[in-house]
Design an enzyme around this catalytic site. Structure first.
Site, PDB file in Angstrom:
ATOM      1  N   CYS A  61     108.972  -3.535  24.237  1.00 47.11           N
ATOM      2  CA  CYS A  61     108.370  -3.552  22.896  1.00 47.11           C
ATOM      3  C   CYS A  61     108.867  -2.334  22.126  1.00 47.11           C
ATOM      4  O   CYS A  61     109.600  -1.514  22.651  1.00 47.11           O
ATOM      5  CB  CYS A  61     106.842  -3.478  23.016  1.00 47.11           C
ATOM      6  SG  CYS A  61     106.171  -4.725  24.091  1.00 47.11           S
TER       7      CYS A  61
ATOM      8  N   ARG B 271     113.932  -4.950  19.522  1.00 44.66           N
ATOM      9  CA  ARG B 271     113.327  -4.763  20.846  1.00 44.66           C
ATOM     10  C   ARG B 271     112.269  -5.830  21.138  1.00 44.66           C
ATOM     11  O   ARG B 271     111.810  -5.981  22.259  1.00 44.66           O
ATOM     12  CB  ARG B 271     112.675  -3.381  20.954  1.00 44.66           C
ATOM     13  CG  ARG B 271     113.632  -2.215  20.879  1.00 44.66           C
ATOM     14  CD  ARG B 271     112.882  -0.902  20.916  1.00 44.66           C
ATOM     15  NE  ARG B 271     112.233  -0.729  22.195  1.00 44.66           N
ATOM     16  CZ  ARG B 271     112.824  -0.189  23.254  1.00 44.66           C
ATOM     17  NH1 ARG B 271     114.092   0.191  23.182  1.00 44.66           N
ATOM     18  NH2 ARG B 271     112.199  -0.049  24.394  1.00 44.66           N
TER      19      ARG B 271
ATOM     20  N   TRP C   1     106.934  -7.752  22.625  1.00 42.23           N
ATOM     21  CA  TRP C   1     107.700  -8.770  23.329  1.00 42.23           C
ATOM     22  C   TRP C   1     106.874  -9.076  24.574  1.00 42.23           C
ATOM     23  O   TRP C   1     106.850  -8.263  25.502  1.00 42.23           O
ATOM     24  CB  TRP C   1     109.095  -8.275  23.702  1.00 42.23           C
ATOM     25  CG  TRP C   1     109.980  -9.365  24.195  1.00 42.23           C
ATOM     26  CD1 TRP C   1     110.292  -9.648  25.494  1.00 42.23           C
ATOM     27  CD2 TRP C   1     110.669 -10.355  23.425  1.00 42.23           C
ATOM     28  NE1 TRP C   1     111.116 -10.729  25.573  1.00 42.23           N
ATOM     29  CE2 TRP C   1     111.364 -11.189  24.326  1.00 42.23           C
ATOM     30  CE3 TRP C   1     110.752 -10.612  22.068  1.00 42.23           C
ATOM     31  CZ2 TRP C   1     112.147 -12.263  23.904  1.00 42.23           C
ATOM     32  CZ3 TRP C   1     111.519 -11.680  21.644  1.00 42.23           C
ATOM     33  CH2 TRP C   1     112.214 -12.490  22.553  1.00 42.23           C
TER      34      TRP C   1
ATOM     35  N   ASN D 290     104.151   0.583  25.278  1.00 36.78           N
ATOM     36  CA  ASN D 290     105.352  -0.149  25.664  1.00 36.78           C
ATOM     37  C   ASN D 290     105.483  -0.006  27.168  1.00 36.78           C
ATOM     38  O   ASN D 290     105.452   1.105  27.689  1.00 36.78           O
ATOM     39  CB  ASN D 290     106.581   0.443  24.958  1.00 36.78           C
ATOM     40  CG  ASN D 290     107.845  -0.270  25.390  1.00 36.78           C
ATOM     41  OD1 ASN D 290     107.792  -1.396  25.886  1.00 36.78           O
ATOM     42  ND2 ASN D 290     108.984   0.374  25.209  1.00 36.78           N
ATOM     43  N   GLY D 291     105.585  -1.132  27.901  1.00 38.95           N
ATOM     44  CA  GLY D 291     105.731  -1.070  29.352  1.00 38.95           C
ATOM     45  C   GLY D 291     104.710  -1.984  30.017  1.00 38.95           C
ATOM     46  O   GLY D 291     104.223  -2.927  29.404  1.00 38.95           O
TER      47      GLY D 291
ATOM     48  N   GLU E 247     129.039 -18.378  37.218  1.00 43.32           N
ATOM     49  CA  GLU E 247     128.536 -17.495  36.154  1.00 43.32           C
ATOM     50  C   GLU E 247     129.643 -16.582  35.656  1.00 43.32           C
ATOM     51  O   GLU E 247     129.799 -16.381  34.447  1.00 43.32           O
ATOM     52  CB  GLU E 247     127.344 -16.692  36.675  1.00 43.32           C
ATOM     53  CG  GLU E 247     126.790 -15.663  35.702  1.00 43.32           C
ATOM     54  CD  GLU E 247     126.325 -16.254  34.368  1.00 43.32           C
ATOM     55  OE1 GLU E 247     126.198 -17.495  34.258  1.00 43.32           O
ATOM     56  OE2 GLU E 247     126.137 -15.482  33.416  1.00 43.32           O
TER      57      GLU E 247
ATOM     58  N   LYS F  89     131.029 -16.489  31.786  1.00 45.44           N
ATOM     59  CA  LYS F  89     131.103 -15.253  30.982  1.00 45.44           C
ATOM     60  C   LYS F  89     132.500 -15.100  30.391  1.00 45.44           C
ATOM     61  O   LYS F  89     132.681 -14.825  29.221  1.00 45.44           O
ATOM     62  CB  LYS F  89     130.762 -14.024  31.849  1.00 45.44           C
ATOM     63  CG  LYS F  89     129.329 -13.911  32.252  1.00 45.44           C
ATOM     64  CD  LYS F  89     128.397 -13.493  31.154  1.00 45.44           C
ATOM     65  CE  LYS F  89     127.679 -14.518  30.386  1.00 45.44           C
ATOM     66  NZ  LYS F  89     126.889 -15.559  30.948  1.00 45.44           N
TER      67      LYS F  89
ATOM     68  N   GLU G  46     133.261 -17.752  27.675  1.00 45.24           N
ATOM     69  CA  GLU G  46     132.441 -17.583  26.459  1.00 45.24           C
ATOM     70  C   GLU G  46     133.004 -16.531  25.520  1.00 45.24           C
ATOM     71  O   GLU G  46     132.980 -16.697  24.314  1.00 45.24           O
ATOM     72  CB  GLU G  46     131.029 -17.136  26.854  1.00 45.24           C
ATOM     73  CG  GLU G  46     130.103 -18.219  27.291  1.00 45.24           C
ATOM     74  CD  GLU G  46     128.688 -17.690  27.401  1.00 45.24           C
ATOM     75  OE1 GLU G  46     127.913 -17.897  26.453  1.00 45.24           O
ATOM     76  OE2 GLU G  46     128.380 -17.076  28.433  1.00 45.24           O
TER      77      GLU G  46
ATOM     78  N   HIS H 186     141.052 -28.790  48.710  1.00 45.44           N
ATOM     79  CA  HIS H 186     140.922 -30.233  48.431  1.00 45.44           C
ATOM     80  C   HIS H 186     141.459 -30.568  47.043  1.00 45.44           C
ATOM     81  O   HIS H 186     140.886 -31.363  46.312  1.00 45.44           O
ATOM     82  CB  HIS H 186     139.449 -30.641  48.551  1.00 45.44           C
ATOM     83  CG  HIS H 186     138.896 -30.426  49.922  1.00 45.44           C
ATOM     84  ND1 HIS H 186     139.219 -31.235  50.985  1.00 45.44           N
ATOM     85  CD2 HIS H 186     138.123 -29.441  50.427  1.00 45.44           C
ATOM     86  CE1 HIS H 186     138.634 -30.780  52.081  1.00 45.44           C
ATOM     87  NE2 HIS H 186     137.959 -29.691  51.781  1.00 45.44           N
TER      88      HIS H 186
ATOM     89  N   LYS I 174     123.009 -18.545  20.347  1.00 47.43           N
ATOM     90  CA  LYS I 174     122.215 -17.927  21.405  1.00 47.43           C
ATOM     91  C   LYS I 174     121.276 -18.953  22.024  1.00 47.43           C
ATOM     92  O   LYS I 174     121.008 -18.914  23.203  1.00 47.43           O
ATOM     93  CB  LYS I 174     121.410 -16.752  20.851  1.00 47.43           C
ATOM     94  CG  LYS I 174     120.606 -15.973  21.884  1.00 47.43           C
ATOM     95  CD  LYS I 174     121.491 -15.435  23.000  1.00 47.43           C
ATOM     96  CE  LYS I 174     120.710 -14.862  24.150  1.00 47.43           C
ATOM     97  NZ  LYS I 174     121.566 -14.602  25.321  1.00 47.43           N
TER      98      LYS I 174
HETATM   99  C1  AGP Z   1     125.017 -18.143  28.717  1.00 50.23           C
HETATM  100  O1  AGP Z   1     125.792 -16.969  28.589  1.00 50.23           O
HETATM  101  C2  AGP Z   1     125.111 -18.999  27.472  1.00 50.23           C
HETATM  102  N1  AGP Z   1     124.715 -18.285  26.323  1.00 50.23           N
HETATM  103  C3  AGP Z   1     124.434 -20.356  27.641  1.00 50.23           C
HETATM  104  O2  AGP Z   1     125.065 -21.014  28.718  1.00 50.23           O
HETATM  105  C4  AGP Z   1     122.926 -20.321  27.934  1.00 50.23           C
HETATM  106  O3  AGP Z   1     122.696 -19.831  29.233  1.00 50.23           O
HETATM  107  C5  AGP Z   1     122.404 -21.762  27.865  1.00 50.23           C
HETATM  108  O4  AGP Z   1     122.592 -22.239  26.544  1.00 50.23           O
HETATM  109  C6  AGP Z   1     120.938 -21.901  28.262  1.00 50.23           C
HETATM  110  O5  AGP Z   1     120.145 -21.157  27.371  1.00 50.23           O
HETATM  111  P1  AGP Z   1     118.605 -20.899  27.782  1.00 50.23           P
HETATM  112  O6  AGP Z   1     118.619 -20.073  29.014  1.00 50.23           O
HETATM  113  O7  AGP Z   1     118.021 -20.190  26.598  1.00 50.23           O
HETATM  114  O8  AGP Z   1     117.965 -22.240  28.016  1.00 50.23           O
END
Ligand code: AGP
Length: 603
Positions: free
Chosen positions: A2, A27, A79, A103-104, A479, A483, A486, A502, A598
């Protein structure tokens, strides 16, 4: 995570506090509030949502400090970690004559609350914070000395907290404490002014020197100046707010990678003790009649779910399947009521995951959402919500959400194992010992970051990347590949290391970069032979391992630890840094990469 602000002086304190809260909106902003004390009178304003809602409420009120001679005030933007984002749960929290912003997380709030209730204290919110102000008044009512009462209060609190407290009993003072969550304090540019903030951004332009309080430092701000419990160091304030909001990092993504150590600690607070895992949000009957777990998510959250599927089977000894939400919702899935349905989402708003959750709930399944945003759509639908407490994640490429999700799911696997009696007390204690080591594994070592920065110039082209791993290092490979895709826009695939022969190994040549995750404590000899097969076919290998691997063209040496999950989190940081540094070299927008949002709230 927060934001808190404080002010005393002769200026228009509500505007200064509001401007400070707007600076701290990065934040957290699910609710906000301020308390203003002048001429012995307190005015409190609270609102859910953005700071603008709070500002409108104040501007539409009759209250105004423009003509005040002297005022003090505290403010907070929230938050949620405990309790839904509502006005009732918004800070400042009050007792009979005192107000606090925090905050915490107060780990021992339940026992304090129970004790104070026996003394007649009444609580109105679901938050841990509220106990602070009641505890202060409990002591003040006995000793009638605010400084001593404040000291006794903070000595009782356990957990992570930065606190500002004001009280009508001594109206020209702000009591402050810093322990675990950041708090800065400064003398304002105008005579007699003192300012507080969770980070230095709100102080820029209003002050020139600042104290970034160390853990355990507390004190009093008054018209006589600042008194600290111990010597403090004065710094010069940065001159750029934007720079400050990123806390000096180049990108929010970079800041969030470095924050993982702290936010994972927060995600465990109040949930792990030496011999047990506890989730206030879940009850022991949850697993009654449950024979299977089904996880559903998208993107990075899906990778956390796939990691968890290994842990649920290995530790809770329960069948566990994982589904990509956009596939699940159209596959006519067979849903039975002996299935516990877990959705994972940082935002709590991803359309596909939300629909999958609705399908499961409509089919009568027990549902849990592991989420970072309280009061999001998914938290309002699922039977139970487990918050990851990662704080706002602003980088589109998810980082700290993944690490907190994985830790929370690991704790859930142990919680279920205990209920199902599939784990001995010794094994549980050992797993908890390892969990407590995770923040240390997430610590970004300078030499590792520097190595990733140097290596990044080598991996700017090529016709593609394979990220390979085994067991939980396969979802980690997925993952890492995500990254990179993206934020660098280079093609990358995560693949089970044992599956390369395979088909995909046909791609092996010097232009094919293989990022190999080679943990010491999980199938090392197996992954080593997989990588040797690729090296024998001239694939360019970057090995990430605590063990030296001479066949690698590049080698990132991780710390020797005693458990594969600690290797998991250490390698996660390497993958995050490597993709970020490649993106930087390519001149991409690390925080807002092309084509992405996002939160994907549409199909
Ligand atoms: C991850 O780096 C991406 N921004 C994307 O794959 C994200 O994880 C996905 O859209 C799911 O979002 P969420 O966790 O908010 O559901």
């Amino acid at each position: 995570m927060c934001g808190i602000v404080g002010y005393m002086g002769h200026q228009n304190s509500n505007q200064i506090l509001l401007d400070g809260l707007k600076d701290l909106e990065y934040r957290g902003y699910d609710s906000a509030g301020i308390a203003l004390l002048e001429d012995g009178k307190i005015n409190v304003f609270k609102a859910v949502g953005k700071i603008k809602n709070l500002e409108d409420k104040i501007n539409n009120s009759t209250f105004d400090t423009k003509n005040s001679t002297f005022s003090i005030g505290i403010g907070h933007t929230r938050w949620a970690t405990h309790g839904k984002p509502t006005e009732l749960n918004a800070h400042p929290h009050s007792g009979a004559y005192s107000y606090v912003v925090h905050n915490g997380i107060i780990e021992n709030y339940k026992e304090i609350k129970a004790e104070l209730e026996t003394h007649g204290h009444k609580f109105v919110s679901q938050t841990d914070t509220e106990v602070i102000v009641h505890l202060f008044e409990f002591y003040f009512n006995q000793i009638k000395d605010a400084a001593k009462a404040f000291k006794q209060t903070i000595q009782r609190l356990e957990g992570a907290y930065s606190i500002l407290l004001i009280t009508k009993s001594e109206p020209n003072k702000i009591f402050f404490m810093k322990h675990g969550s950041p708090l800065a304090v400064a003398y304002g540019n105008n005579t007699g002014e003192i300012l507080f903030a969770s980070s230095d951004s709100p102080l820029i332009g209003l002050a020139s020197n600042v104290v970034y309080l160390e853990d355990g430092v507390y004190g009093i701000a008054s018209t006589n100046g600042l008194i600290f419990s111990q010597d403090v160091k004065w710094d010069i304030l940065p001159n750029s707010k934007q720079f400050a909001q990123k806390d000096g990092f180049r990108f929010f993504m970079e800041k969030e990678i470095y924050e993982q150590q702290d936010v994972v600690t927060d995600s465990m607070l109040g949930r792990i003790a030496d011999k047990q895992i506890n989730f206030d949000e879940l009850d022991d009957t949850l697993m009654d009649g449950i024979n299977e777990i089904r996880i559903c998510a998208c993107g990075t959250s899906y990778h956390a779910g796939l990691t968890a599927s290994y842990l649920f089977e290995r530790l809770s000894k329960i069948r566990c399947s994982i589904e990509i939400a956009s596939e699940f919702r159209y596959k006519d899935p067979l849903l039975t009521k002996d299935t516990l349905f877990i959705v994972i989402s940082q935002s709590g708003e991803t359309a596909d995951t939300l629909e999958a959750l609705k399908m499961a709930k409509n089919a009568g399944l027990k549902t849990i959402v592991v989420c970072n945003v309280d009061n999001s759509s998914m938290t309002r639908i699922a039977h139970s919500t487990i918050l990851t407490r990662a704080g706002i994640e602003k980088g589109v490429a998810s980082t700290k959400a993944f690490s907190t999700q994985t830790v929370v799911l690991w704790m859930m696997a142990l919680y279920f194992a205990k209920i199902r009696k599939t784990i001995t007390d010794d094994k549980l204690q050992e797993e908890i010992r390892i969990l407590r080591e995770v923040p240390n594994s997430l610590k970004v070592e300078n030499e590792v970051h520097e190595k990733c920065r140097r290596l990044s110039k080598r991996y700017l082209h090529g016709h593609g990347f394979f990220f390979i791993g085994r067991d939980v290092f396969f979802p980690l490979a997925l993952e890492g590949a995500l990254k990179l895709k993206e934020i660098s826009y280079l093609h990358a695939e995560g693949y089970p290391a044992g599956e390369m022969k395979h088909g995909p190994i046909a791609l092996a040549d010097p232009e094919l970069f293989t990022i190999a995750l080679m943990p010491q404590h999980l199938h090392y000899e197996k992954i080593k032979s997989n990588v040797e097969e690729l090296s024998a076919r001239d694939s360019t290998i970057c090995a990430i391992s605590p063990l030296r691997f001479d066949l690698a063209d590049d080698f990132i040496n991780t710390k020797k630890t005693d458990h594969y999950m600690l290797e998991f989190f250490e390698m996660l940081v390497v993958l995050q840094l490597l993709s970020m540094e490649i993106s930087v070299r390519l001149g991409n927008d690390v925080d807002m990469p092309r084509n992405l949002a996002k939160s994907v709230t549409v199909e």
